[in-house]
Scaffold this motif. Structure first.
Motif, PDB file in Angstrom:
ATOM      1  N   TRP A  42     -10.040  -1.376  -3.556  1.00 25.47           N
ATOM      2  CA  TRP A  42     -11.019  -1.097  -3.118  1.00 25.47           C
ATOM      3  C   TRP A  42     -11.513  -2.530  -2.409  1.00 25.47           C
ATOM      4  O   TRP A  42     -11.822  -2.859  -1.105  1.00 25.47           O
ATOM      5  CB  TRP A  42     -12.281  -0.657  -3.897  1.00 25.47           C
ATOM      6  CG  TRP A  42     -13.487  -0.491  -3.084  1.00 25.47           C
ATOM      7  CD1 TRP A  42     -13.831  -0.482  -1.789  1.00 25.47           C
ATOM      8  CD2 TRP A  42     -14.370   0.453  -3.572  1.00 25.47           C
ATOM      9  NE1 TRP A  42     -15.086  -0.068  -1.353  1.00 25.47           N
ATOM     10  CE2 TRP A  42     -15.582   0.751  -2.623  1.00 25.47           C
ATOM     11  CE3 TRP A  42     -14.636   1.097  -5.022  1.00 25.47           C
ATOM     12  CZ2 TRP A  42     -16.666   1.462  -2.894  1.00 25.47           C
ATOM     13  CZ3 TRP A  42     -15.942   1.905  -5.098  1.00 25.47           C
ATOM     14  CH2 TRP A  42     -16.607   2.109  -3.915  1.00 25.47           C
ATOM     15  N   LEU A  75     -12.195   0.700   4.312  1.00 24.90           N
ATOM     16  CA  LEU A  75     -12.902   1.648   3.577  1.00 24.90           C
ATOM     17  C   LEU A  75     -14.327   2.063   3.945  1.00 24.90           C
ATOM     18  O   LEU A  75     -14.620   3.049   4.252  1.00 24.90           O
ATOM     19  CB  LEU A  75     -12.720   1.632   2.047  1.00 24.90           C
ATOM     20  CG  LEU A  75     -11.681   1.714   1.141  1.00 24.90           C
ATOM     21  CD1 LEU A  75     -11.571   1.125   0.092  1.00 24.90           C
ATOM     22  CD2 LEU A  75     -11.319   3.359   1.130  1.00 24.90           C
ATOM     23  N   GLN A  92     -16.408   5.964  -0.005  1.00 25.73           N
ATOM     24  CA  GLN A  92     -15.311   5.088  -0.289  1.00 25.73           C
ATOM     25  C   GLN A  92     -14.462   5.298  -1.541  1.00 25.73           C
ATOM     26  O   GLN A  92     -13.256   5.659  -1.759  1.00 25.73           O
ATOM     27  CB  GLN A  92     -15.566   3.728  -0.047  1.00 25.73           C
ATOM     28  CG  GLN A  92     -16.385   3.352   1.212  1.00 25.73           C
ATOM     29  CD  GLN A  92     -16.801   1.835   1.159  1.00 25.73           C
ATOM     30  OE1 GLN A  92     -16.051   0.683   1.017  1.00 25.73           O
ATOM     31  NE2 GLN A  92     -17.932   1.846   1.490  1.00 25.73           N
ATOM     32  N   GLU A  93     -15.528   5.543  -2.661  1.00 25.22           N
ATOM     33  CA  GLU A  93     -14.983   5.643  -3.797  1.00 25.22           C
ATOM     34  C   GLU A  93     -14.239   6.935  -3.987  1.00 25.22           C
ATOM     35  O   GLU A  93     -13.239   7.026  -4.922  1.00 25.22           O
ATOM     36  CB  GLU A  93     -16.022   5.728  -5.031  1.00 25.22           C
ATOM     37  CG  GLU A  93     -16.919   6.826  -5.090  1.00 25.22           C
ATOM     38  CD  GLU A  93     -18.003   6.419  -4.077  1.00 25.22           C
ATOM     39  OE1 GLU A  93     -19.224   7.357  -4.045  1.00 25.22           O
ATOM     40  OE2 GLU A  93     -18.046   5.657  -3.270  1.00 25.22           O
ATOM     41  N   VAL A 132     -10.741   6.294  -2.813  1.00 25.94           N
ATOM     42  CA  VAL A 132      -9.876   5.460  -3.826  1.00 25.94           C
ATOM     43  C   VAL A 132      -9.350   6.216  -4.862  1.00 25.94           C
ATOM     44  O   VAL A 132      -8.324   6.248  -5.510  1.00 25.94           O
ATOM     45  CB  VAL A 132     -10.901   4.074  -4.142  1.00 25.94           C
ATOM     46  CG1 VAL A 132     -10.187   3.401  -5.188  1.00 25.94           C
ATOM     47  CG2 VAL A 132     -11.266   3.301  -3.151  1.00 25.94           C
ATOM     48  N   LYS A 150     -16.603   3.147  -9.039  1.00 31.78           N
ATOM     49  CA  LYS A 150     -17.590   2.694  -8.264  1.00 31.78           C
ATOM     50  C   LYS A 150     -18.735   2.029  -9.178  1.00 31.78           C
ATOM     51  O   LYS A 150     -18.993   0.801  -8.692  1.00 31.78           O
ATOM     52  CB  LYS A 150     -18.524   3.816  -7.693  1.00 31.78           C
ATOM     53  CG  LYS A 150     -19.540   3.537  -6.800  1.00 31.78           C
ATOM     54  CD  LYS A 150     -20.528   4.475  -6.288  1.00 31.78           C
ATOM     55  CE  LYS A 150     -21.662   4.094  -5.616  1.00 31.78           C
ATOM     56  NZ  LYS A 150     -22.448   5.434  -4.893  1.00 31.78           N
TER      57      LYS A 150
END
Length: 331
Positions: A96, A103, A114-115, A118, A323
Motif C-alpha cells: 500500500w 491506489l 484501497q484496502e 490490496v 487498513k
C-alpha cells in the motif's frame, strides 16, 4: 499459397501429429482450424506452437482428476488462518505504501476501497510474488483436449488466452500461471484479462505480470463492472434460530429480499439498516460451530471474483486488518 508456406505447413503438421495421441491430435487440429477461420490466426504458426506443447500426459492426468475422491471442504477457521497472517498484513501495508498514489487513483475512479484491492492481491499472489510456474498454454490445452469435466470451459479460455496473447504482443509459450490457468498479480483467467484488465500506468499495454499499477486498476475495474456499490457495507454477524438457519448458505448467496421482508419473518435485523436494503445470510462452517453472517450486496460482488464465501470473508477481514495497520503507520 506460396510453396515455402506450404512446405512449412506440411512440416509443422507432420511434427505436430507425431507428438499427440490420435484423439488429442484431432481435437487440437479442429481447434486450430477454428482459430484460423474465426480469428485469422496463422495456421503454420499455431501448428508450430502446439507442436511444442506436451499433451501426451493429458490422458493420465484426466484419469487422476476424474477418480479423485471428493474431499470435505476446509473449515472456515483453517481457511482464514492460511491468509490472515502477520506477514501478509505487513506485506499488504508495504504494498500500500509503495503504491499509494496508484491506489488512491483507482479508488477515486472506481469507488472501490484501497484496502480491498490490496487484500485481493495479498490473497491471490502475496502481492505478485507467487504468480504460478505452470506454462499456461500447456495447462489450458491439457484441460481442453483431455477428459476434464469442464473441458468446454477451458477450451473457451484457451481461445481467449491466444487472443489475449496476440492483443498484448505476448509470447504464448513463455507465459506462466497457476495450475488452472490463472494469470498475473490478480490471477485473472484469460477471458477476464481481455474484458476487465486495464492499462492503468498508461504505457500502451495491459501487463498484469509485472505492472502493479495495471493490476490495481484491473481489480478495481473488475469490481466496478460487477456493479460494486460505492463504499457499501459487506457483512455483519447475526444469530439465527434453527428455522432461520435454513436461509443461510455455505455457497454463494445473492441478496434478493429486503430488510423489511426479513423483519417480517422475525429476523433480528439491526435498526440502522434501511428497510429497502437487500440482504442475504451465509454460514461459514468451522471445526465445532458455524459462524452465521448477514451479508450486503458488496459481499456478493466479492464472490464474483471467487465464488467461495470463505474467500470473500477473508478479503473483508484481511482488508480491515491491513487498513488498521496502515492507518497506525500513516497517522
Amino acid at each position: 499459397m506460396p510453396i515455402f508456406v506450404l512446405i512449412i505447413l506440411l512440416f509443422s503438421q507432420s511434427i505436430f501429429a507425431k507428438t499427440l495421441p490420435a484423439t488429442n491430435f484431432q481435437a487440437t487440429h479442429n481447434f486450430i482450424n477454428k482459430m484460423v477461420k474465426e480469428h485469422q490466426f496463422s495456421k503454420p504458426e499455431l501448428l508450430a506452437i502446439f507442436s511444442k506443447v506436451n499433451l501426451i500426459v493429458a490422458e493420465k492426468t484426466q484419469k487422476i482428476v476424474t477418480k479423485k475422491p471428493k474431499l470435505k471442504p476446509m473449515s472456515w477457521d483453517k481457511y482464514r488462518s492460511l491468509f490472515i497472517t502477520d506477514t501478509r498484513i505487513k506485506n499488504g501495508v508495504d504494498f500500500w505504501n509503495n503504491n499509494l498514489e496508484t491506489l488512491k487513483r483507482a479508488e477515486k475512479k472506481y469507488n472501490v476501497p484501497q484496502e480491498i484491492i490490496v487484500a485481493i492481491l495479498g490473497i491471490e499472489t502475496n502481492y505478485g510474488h507467487n504468480q504460478g510456474q505452470h506454462p499456461t498454454l500447456e495447462t489450458l490445452a491439457r484441460l481442453s483436449f483431455g477428459k476434464h469435466r469442464r473441458k468446454k470451459f477451458y477450451k473457451k479460455e484457451l481461445e481467449e488466452f491466444l487472443l489475449m496473447s496476440r492483443e498484448n504482443d505476448l509470447a504464448p509459450l513463455l507465459i506462466k500461471g497457476s495450475y488452472a490457468g490463472a494469470l498475473g498479480y490478480g490471477q485473472f483467467i484469460s477471458s477476464s484479462y481481455r474484458y476487465y484488465a486495464v492499462d492503468f500506468d498508461f504505457d500502451g499495454k495491459v501487463d498484469l505480470f509485472s505492472s502493479s499499477a495495471d493490476a490495481i486498476g484491473s481489480i478495481a475495474n473488475y469490481f466496478d463492472k460487477h456493479q460494486w456499490h460505492d463504499f457499501g457495507a459487506y457483512a455483519r454477524p447475526i444469530t439465527l434460530t434453527n428455522t432461520q438457519l435454513k436461509q443461510a448458505k455455505s455457497s454463494t448467496n445473492k441478496p434478493k429480499k429486503t430488510a423489511k421482508y426479513w423483519r417480517s419473518k422475525d429476523f433480528n435485523i439491526d435498526h440502522d439498516i434501511d428497510n429497502k436494503t437487500k440482504l442475504a445470510f451465509i454460514k461459514l462452517p468451522q471445526e465445532h460451530k458455524s459462524e452465521t453472517w448477514l451479508t450486503f450486496w458488496n459481499f456478493y460482488v466479492l464472490t464474483r471474483y471467487n465464488h467461495d464465501n470463505r474467500y470473500a470473508m477473508t478479503a473483508v477481514q484481511l482488508s480491515s486488518k491491513i487498513k488498521q495497520q496502515f492507518n497506525q503507520t500513516n497517522p
